[in-house]
Design a protein around this motif. Structure first.
Motif, short mmCIF file in Angstrom:
data_model
loop_
_atom_site.label_atom_id
_atom_site.label_comp_id
_atom_site.label_asym_id
_atom_site.label_seq_id
_atom_site.Cartn_x
_atom_site.Cartn_y
_atom_site.Cartn_z
N GLN A 83 20.93 28.38 -39.06
CA GLN A 83 21.89 27.69 -38.19
C GLN A 83 21.43 26.28 -37.92
N ILE A 84 22.36 25.34 -38.09
CA ILE A 84 22.07 23.97 -37.69
C ILE A 84 22.78 23.75 -36.37
N PRO A 85 21.99 23.69 -35.29
CA PRO A 85 22.59 23.77 -33.96
C PRO A 85 23.34 22.51 -33.59
N GLN A 86 24.17 22.66 -32.58
CA GLN A 86 24.97 21.55 -32.09
C GLN A 86 24.06 20.49 -31.44
N GLY A 87 24.39 19.24 -31.62
CA GLY A 87 23.66 18.18 -30.93
C GLY A 87 22.23 18.05 -31.38
N ASP A 88 21.99 18.10 -32.68
CA ASP A 88 20.69 17.79 -33.28
C ASP A 88 19.59 18.81 -33.00
N LEU A 89 19.11 18.82 -31.72
CA LEU A 89 17.96 19.65 -31.38
C LEU A 89 16.80 19.43 -32.34
N VAL A 90 16.58 18.18 -32.74
CA VAL A 90 15.36 17.89 -33.49
C VAL A 90 14.19 17.98 -32.52
N PHE A 91 12.97 18.07 -33.05
CA PHE A 91 11.80 18.07 -32.18
C PHE A 91 11.51 16.62 -31.81
N PRO A 92 11.80 16.22 -30.58
CA PRO A 92 11.88 14.78 -30.28
C PRO A 92 10.55 14.04 -30.39
N ASP A 93 9.43 14.70 -30.11
CA ASP A 93 8.15 13.98 -30.13
C ASP A 93 7.38 14.20 -31.42
N MET A 94 8.08 14.66 -32.45
CA MET A 94 7.40 14.83 -33.74
C MET A 94 7.98 13.82 -34.72
N THR A 95 7.21 13.55 -35.75
CA THR A 95 7.70 12.62 -36.77
C THR A 95 8.75 13.34 -37.62
#
Lengths: 237, 292, 373
Positions: A83-95
């Motif tokens: 699943q590619i979640p809504q609104g990015d949800l990238v790990f913000p403090d990782m490269t």
């Protein structure tokens, strides 16, 4: 054709509030299916139930003929449900690179992970440029690409994509949909949720319309564009 | 001049004890947003493991650190599965967990009291003697504590930044939902973080009790002081916390020498309060934007 | 405020009135049955602790400022009262207001020191402040005055303050009924403290505190002055906490640093947690429950603390809203509308369109039967 994912009489909700009523759905392998409908009517909830983030109250979900109802979210990922979640949800403090490495969490072996990372970079040259950048400093479109790229790292059989155009400028949405069109060649089966059907019509094989937690219509993109009443009623366009 | 040197040596010893304490605490805050008031229990467990291993069983000192590490990791595992995971999802987690871990600390202290007795013991894992520098002595135990503090910090930083386990722990702390969607078992990742913190805390307990004394409530004061140091450094900032541990250790010892023993901690706390009024996010902390 | 909200509030006030009246009636009548001095003194202690916890609850539960320094405020109230008796030779009744004043000032300062911090940070800093106070008192060894050959420290040191007098119940009521004087004094303290707390919780201040607790940024954006209100809640909670300290000092006739011990802090904290944080009757309910457990556990002295810790843990895990939350869940259970549920679930970001839809659920235009294509 075998079915990639099959949903029968699915019901789900939060607390005593039911948001999905008796959903049934059958997606064949290799198909791109779109789900459209107004905001807040259960589209995202459906994806979350499929991926195991939200428990179903009743009904069943099968993947390739196997029931996956009892599985937790991370176990479903291991079965190839991405699943590619809504609104990015990238790990913000990782490269960017670390984000992609997290996508390859289940992959075995350094060479395999490297192969997948390079594949993603090939697909998104922009991400390759941003390799050492912290994810929170990326632009909205770049973050969306990172989210998709991170999902591709898993190399699952089915990808559930939640509102890929949400909150992006039209030009960036074009870019995202170019990528989605390319995805057809990578990931066998796609399930894309969108509020607006216009872009979906270009890539989907079949479109479902969801209202108040149930499917009220389904058909091909052509049928949808011919049915202007439907669009006016549900989508206000 | 000798007094000056003596202050520096005592300050560094105290700072080293605070520093080893801050490692585990800021690890847990940085990954789980959890202030572990039961940290002192791990210190005590480490100390009693050393005592049990060497004094009771008469075994060699070689076994002490592995034993403490194992006990600390087991403690962390139990703490996670018996207490933390049940309240983790709550909105009020950050405060609930303080109340709960205070209770855990009291429980462990009471348990040790009943099992090992209330009297203070000498913990055998320590080196006597020291390095003569003019008229003052730099105890070997201090050198050992500083060295182990630095080694532990390097190991923890390496694990968190370079290993897969560390990347996963960071990922889970930043974005739980996304981590699940990458196939990560979030609960086991948190359990791993707590085991790591527990092991580090127990090892630090061996060193701290070796330099002072061993009694059931040994770690509570150190825990509060170390948490205050973490706060002033900006919670979750490991390097900043270690730096501040030495600065405040020196400050506390200096005040003790000049104004009297009992004014060390009050003066340190006053300094911290003033600094926090000036810099509420800590000296090295990030200004975070709250979303409504 | 609309009429129905006013009605609800009036009903609630009446309910609180009857609960309070029943409680007071029982408390007044207990000594008639002559349960013995030990039980009476335990109940007196319960009154004092309950009075402290009701005030602490204002800060911790209602305003959501997680201070752990309430026992430090209590200690300052008690020490100030005792010192006025010892050094100024005042009657303890006259010293009580001084104790309260000292506690208010101390509480205000503690609130001021934590103004720029929030959440768990405040818990740690206030805990550290209490520890510092404890350390300062225990290490106080210098002679302040001599009583005969006896050297007395300013704070009484580790042994505590002694010989500062009491409330004179022995002279007034005779030795046998002295306990009754203590008992009813404790009861009056609790009644006044509870009325004070209810008064604040029902008034506009209570609403302001709750607004800051539930959504600080939103409240501040609406013009609520957080600094002023935080200082206010600390100062207000100091009044009866300080008085409780003075009353405790007068009843026990000795006041030492053990009131700052972590065991006692845990004991009072568990009263608040077990009863229910931020609720009206939780503190009293929790104090009663914990005193009961404590009285039972007293025969098993060595595991008393362990028992208390386990109770806190069990309540924290299974009943985060405490006994009052449990009682409410039992009495208030009813099928709820979807909107109520959303509000209760604490979903803060509610789309306005969705709000309207949930309020006026109307059938969608094509009816509910599926395929219309």
């Amino acid at each position: 054709m075998t079915s990639a994912i099959q949903v029968s009489n699915l019901t789900a909700g939060y607390g005593r509030r039911q948001v999905l009523h008796n959903i049934s759905l059958d997606i064949e392998e290799g198909m791109v299916v779109g789900i459209i409908g107004p905001n807040g009517h259960g589209k995202s909830s459906l994806l979350k139930v499929l991926s195991g983030l939200v428990p179903a109250t009743s009904g069943q979900v099968f993947m390739g003929g196997v029931a996956i109802d009892g599985m937790s979210a991370h176990q479903r990922v291991a079965k190839g449900l991405v699943q590619i979640p809504q609104g990015d949800l990238v790990f913000p403090d990782m490269t960017v690179e670390e984000n992609l490495l997290m996508g390859g969490y289940l992959a075995q072996g350094r060479t395999e992970i490297d192969r997948r990372v390079n594949k993603v970079y090939e697909m998104f040259p922009r991400l390759a440029e941003r390799r050492p950048q912290i994810a929170r400093t990326l632009s909205g479109g770049e973050r969306r690409m990172l989210g998709i790229g991170r999902g591709l790292m898993i190399e699952g059989q089915i990808m559930l994509i939640d509102e890929p155009s949400l909150g992006l400028a039209p030009k960036v949405i074009d870019m995202v949909y170019e990528v989605l069109a390319k995805l057809r060649s990578v990931s066998p089966t796609l399930l894309v949720v969108e509020e607006n059907p216009v872009r979906l019509q270009a890539i989907a094989d079949r479109i479902y319309l969801m209202d108040n937690g149930e499917f009220v219509w389904n058909g091909t993109p052509d049928e949808l564009s011919r049915n202007s009443d439907l669009i006016a009623t549900y989508l206000g366009a | 001049m000798d007094i000056f040197l003596q202050i520096i040596i005592s300050g560094v010893s105290l700072g080293a004890m605070y520093a080893v304490g801050t490692i585990a605490l800021s690890l847990l805050w940085g990954t789980m947003g959890m202030m572990n008031l039961a940290h002192g229990s791990f210190i005590a467990i480490g100390g009693y493991m050393a005592y049990w291993c060497m004094t009771v069983m008469g075994a060699s000192w070689i076994f002490v650190l592995p034993l403490a590490l194992a006990a600390g990791m087991l403690g962390g595992y139990l703490l996670y599965h018996l207490v933390v995971r049940w309240m983790f999802e709550r909105k009020e987690f950050s405060v609930d967990i303080i109340i709960a871990t205070v209770a855990v600390a009291a429980l462990v202290e009471n348990g040790l009291l009943n099992v090992a007795g209330p009297e203070a013991k000498r913990q055998p894992f320590s080196i006597s003697g020291g390095l003569k520098l003019g008229d003052v002595v730099l105890p070997y135990q201090t050198i050992l504590t500083v060295a182990v503090a630095i080694i532990l910090m390097v190991i923890v930083l390496y694990i968190v930044t370079r290993t897969k386990m560390g990347i996963v722990i960071r990922a889970v702390s930043q974005q739980q939902v996304a981590s699940q969607l990458m196939g990560v078992n979030v609960m086991s990742a948190f359990a791993q973080a707590m085991m790591l913190a527990g092991g580090v805390a127990a090892i630090s307990g061996v060193l701290v009790t070796g330099a002072t004394q061993l009694f059931p409530g040994v770690g509570f004061d150190t825990t509060i002081k170390a948490l205050v140091i973490c706060i002033i450094a900006g919670l979750g900032n490991l390097r900043g916390a270690i730096f501040m541990a030495f600065v405040l250790g020196l400050f506390e010892v200096a005040v003790q020498y000049i104004f009297g023993q009992q004014y060390g901690f009050p003066a340190m706390l006053s300094l911290v309060i003033v600094l926090l009024i000036l810099r509420p996010h800590g000296l090295f902390g990030k200004e975070t934007v709250e979303r409504v | 405020m609309n009429r129905s909200a006013q009605n609800t509030k009036r009903k609630e006030i009446w309910r609180d009135f009857w609960v309070g009246l029943a409680f007071v009636a029982i408390a007044v009548l207990i000594p008639v049955f002559d349960p013995g001095n030990y039980i009476l003194s335990q109940i007196t202690l319960f009154f004092i602790w309950a009075a402290v916890v009701t005030q602490w609850n204002l800060v911790f539960g209602v305003a959501g400022v997680y201070s752990l320094a309430q026992m430090a405020v209590f200690a300052i109230g008690g020490y100030a009262t005792g010192m006025m008796g010892l050094y100024a030779g005042w009657n303890l009744w006259a010293a009580l207001p001084i104790g309260a004043l000292a506690a208010v000032i101390a509480s205000f300062l503690i609130g001021a020191a934590n103004l720029r911090l929030r959440g768990p940070y405040i818990a740690i800093m206030t805990l550290a402040i209490a520890q510092v106070l404890y350390a300062l008192i225990v290490t106080d060894v210098e002679c302040f005055i001599y009583k005969g050959k006896l050297c007395l420290n300013f704070t009484g040191g580790a042994k505590g303050l002694i010989q500062y007098g009491d409330f004179g119940f022995k002279e007034l009521l005779g030795f046998k009924y002295r306990v009754l004087g203590d008992y009813y004094l404790g009861l009056v303290l609790l009644i006044l403290g509870m009325l004070f707390a209810l008064f604040i919780m029902y008034g506009p201040l209570g609403a302001t505190f709750r607004a800051l607790r539930d959504n600080r940024i939103c409240a501040e954006a609406r013009g609520v002055d957080r600094v002023r209100n935080q200082l206010l809640v600390f100062a207000l909670s100091g009044i009866f906490t300080g008085l409780a300290g003075g009353v405790y000092a007068g009843i026990q006739r000795t006041f030492g640093p053990d009131v700052l011990s972590s065991t006692l802090l845990l004991f009072l904290l568990s009263m608040m947690v077990v009863g229910g944080r931020g609720t009206k009757w939780g503190p009293i309910l929790g104090a009663g429950a914990l005193m009961l457990v404590d009285t039972i556990l007293r025969d098993f002295g060595e595991i008393r603390v362990a028992g208390l810790s386990l109770i806190i843990l069990v309540v924290m895990i299974f009943l985060p809203r405490g006994l009052v939350g449990l009682v409410e869940d039992i009495f208030r259970w009813r099928p709820q509308s979807r909107w109520d549920e959303r509000v209760k679930d604490g979903i803060a970001r509610v789309d306005f369109r969705e709000f309207q839809r949930l309020r006026n659920p109307k059938k969608h235009p094509l009816g509910t039967s599926g395929n219309n294509g």
